[in-house]
Design a protein around this motif. Structure first.
Motif, short mmCIF file in Angstrom:
data_model
loop_
_atom_site.label_atom_id
_atom_site.label_comp_id
_atom_site.label_asym_id
_atom_site.label_seq_id
_atom_site.Cartn_x
_atom_site.Cartn_y
_atom_site.Cartn_z
N VAL A 208 0.86 -1.18 0.00
CA VAL A 208 0.00 0.00 0.00
C VAL A 208 0.90 1.23 0.00
N THR A 209 0.40 2.30 -0.56
CA THR A 209 1.23 3.50 -0.75
C THR A 209 1.09 4.52 0.37
N TYR A 210 0.24 4.24 1.35
CA TYR A 210 -0.03 5.23 2.40
C TYR A 210 0.61 4.89 3.75
N GLY A 211 1.36 3.79 3.82
CA GLY A 211 1.87 3.33 5.10
C GLY A 211 3.13 4.03 5.56
N TYR A 212 3.88 3.35 6.43
CA TYR A 212 5.03 3.97 7.08
C TYR A 212 6.33 3.76 6.28
N ASN A 213 6.72 2.53 6.05
CA ASN A 213 7.93 2.18 5.30
C ASN A 213 9.14 3.02 5.72
N HIS A 214 9.29 3.20 7.03
CA HIS A 214 10.49 3.87 7.57
C HIS A 214 10.67 5.27 6.99
N GLY A 215 9.56 5.90 6.60
CA GLY A 215 9.61 7.27 6.09
C GLY A 215 9.94 7.38 4.61
N LEU A 216 10.06 6.26 3.90
CA LEU A 216 10.40 6.27 2.48
C LEU A 216 9.20 5.87 1.63
N PRO A 217 9.14 6.29 0.36
CA PRO A 217 8.01 5.92 -0.50
C PRO A 217 7.95 4.41 -0.74
N ALA A 218 6.77 3.85 -0.67
CA ALA A 218 6.61 2.41 -0.91
C ALA A 218 7.04 2.03 -2.32
N GLN A 219 6.84 2.96 -3.27
CA GLN A 219 7.17 2.67 -4.67
C GLN A 219 8.66 2.48 -4.89
N ALA A 220 9.48 2.85 -3.91
CA ALA A 220 10.92 2.64 -4.03
C ALA A 220 11.32 1.22 -3.68
N VAL A 221 10.38 0.44 -3.20
CA VAL A 221 10.64 -0.93 -2.77
C VAL A 221 10.27 -1.91 -3.88
N ASP A 222 11.08 -2.94 -4.08
CA ASP A 222 10.80 -3.96 -5.07
C ASP A 222 9.56 -4.75 -4.66
N ALA A 223 8.49 -4.65 -5.46
CA ALA A 223 7.25 -5.36 -5.18
C ALA A 223 6.56 -5.66 -6.51
N ASP A 224 5.51 -6.48 -6.45
CA ASP A 224 4.77 -6.83 -7.66
C ASP A 224 3.71 -5.79 -8.00
N GLY A 225 3.39 -4.93 -7.06
CA GLY A 225 2.41 -3.89 -7.32
C GLY A 225 2.24 -2.99 -6.12
N TYR A 226 1.50 -1.90 -6.34
CA TYR A 226 1.27 -0.89 -5.30
C TYR A 226 -0.18 -0.44 -5.42
N VAL A 227 -0.85 -0.31 -4.30
CA VAL A 227 -2.25 0.12 -4.31
C VAL A 227 -2.46 1.23 -3.29
N ALA A 228 -3.39 2.13 -3.60
CA ALA A 228 -3.72 3.22 -2.70
C ALA A 228 -4.80 2.84 -1.71
N SER A 229 -5.37 1.65 -1.86
CA SER A 229 -6.41 1.16 -0.97
C SER A 229 -6.52 -0.35 -1.12
N LEU A 230 -6.88 -1.04 -0.03
CA LEU A 230 -7.08 -2.49 -0.13
C LEU A 230 -8.24 -2.84 -1.06
N GLU A 231 -9.16 -1.91 -1.24
CA GLU A 231 -10.27 -2.13 -2.18
C GLU A 231 -9.77 -2.39 -3.60
N LEU A 232 -8.61 -1.82 -3.92
CA LEU A 232 -8.11 -1.89 -5.29
C LEU A 232 -7.40 -3.20 -5.61
N LEU A 233 -7.22 -4.07 -4.61
CA LEU A 233 -6.58 -5.36 -4.88
C LEU A 233 -7.37 -6.18 -5.88
N LEU A 234 -8.68 -6.05 -5.86
CA LEU A 234 -9.53 -6.82 -6.76
C LEU A 234 -10.07 -5.97 -7.90
N ALA A 235 -9.59 -4.75 -8.02
CA ALA A 235 -10.10 -3.85 -9.09
C ALA A 235 -9.58 -4.28 -10.45
#
Length: 235
Positions: A208-235
């Motif tokens: 998710v893009t709104y969390g803590y992640n030690h003060g750094l953007p989540a998008q900087a982390v290697d992942a399979d995807g990024y969502v702004a809400s858990l609702e969007l997991l099934l969008a």
């Protein structure tokens, strides 16, 4: 079945989802600040601002307390040794535990879209587990207070296994409890701890893009995807 094609990876059908707690489902920064500052008051130390705490969250309460103590002492102009930190920690932990349990959830809020997202995942037939580095004695009452406990078949805290995230062991043990293969079990979190643990365990991971992640953007982390809400997991 849910698959990851919407996140740009190879379509992989999934059977279960493991979801982090702090910074992913619940914004607990207010709880942390209140309990930690009550603890610091007990130790006759100055308070710490919430923006500093945010960068320390995610690696378990033990790491959080030691980081807070070190930060406060350094800002008092001291250079604490590891021995001094451990001596303070021995008094800090029981104080923090008492205060946190007293206010658990009072200063926290469920992020928008979390309940709708959990409902959708359950409706899709996916098995759900909550996996957090927070002590189980803190995590279960928080989930219960926020009306989230009933969505999960399993809830594991930072004291459930011998190691915490970012080690893969908690994810592997959670998959074992769910009786699902890691490759078919999605990890949803907010930080590099979640992503690193998932990669090492062989689980796909979405942040998710709104969390803590030690003060750094989540998008900087290697992942399979990024969502702004858990609702969007099934969008």
């Amino acid at each position: 079945m849910l698959n990851l094609k919407s996140f740009g990876s190879n379509p992989t059908p999934l059977d279960a989802v493991i979801i982090d707690l702090d910074g992913t489902m619940v914004d607990t920064l207010g709880d942390f600040a209140e309990a930690l500052n009550r603890m610091l008051g007990d130790l006759e130390l100055p308070p710490i601002a919430a923006q500093h705490i945010e960068r320390m969250v995610g690696k378990g309460s033990e790491h959080l307390l030691r980081s807070v103590l070190n930060h406060v002492l350094e800002h008092m102009g001291k250079a604490p040794t590891a021995i001094e930190i451990e001596a303070l920690y021995a008094h800090a932990w029981p104080s923090y535990q008492r205060h946190y349990l007293a206010i658990n959830g009072h200063y926290a809020r469920v992020y928008p879209g979390v309940e709708a997202g959990l409902q959708a995942l359950r409706h899709a037939g996916l098995r759900l587990a909550c996996l957090t580095n927070k002590p189980t004695s803190f995590a279960l009452p928080l989930l219960r207070a926020k009306g989230l406990e009933g969505y999960f078949e399993q809830v594991f805290g930072g004291d459930s296994f011998d190691k915490k995230k970012p080690d893969p062991l908690p994810l592997l043990k959670t998959c074992e409890a769910l009786q699902t293969a890691p490759a078919r079990t999605l990890m949803v979190g907010d930080s590099s701890n979640d992503a690193q643990a998932a990669r090492a365990a062989g689980c796909p991971v979405v942040l998710v893009t709104y969390g803590y992640n030690h003060g750094l953007p989540a998008q900087a982390v290697d992942a399979d995807g990024y969502v702004a809400s858990l609702e969007l997991l099934l969008a």
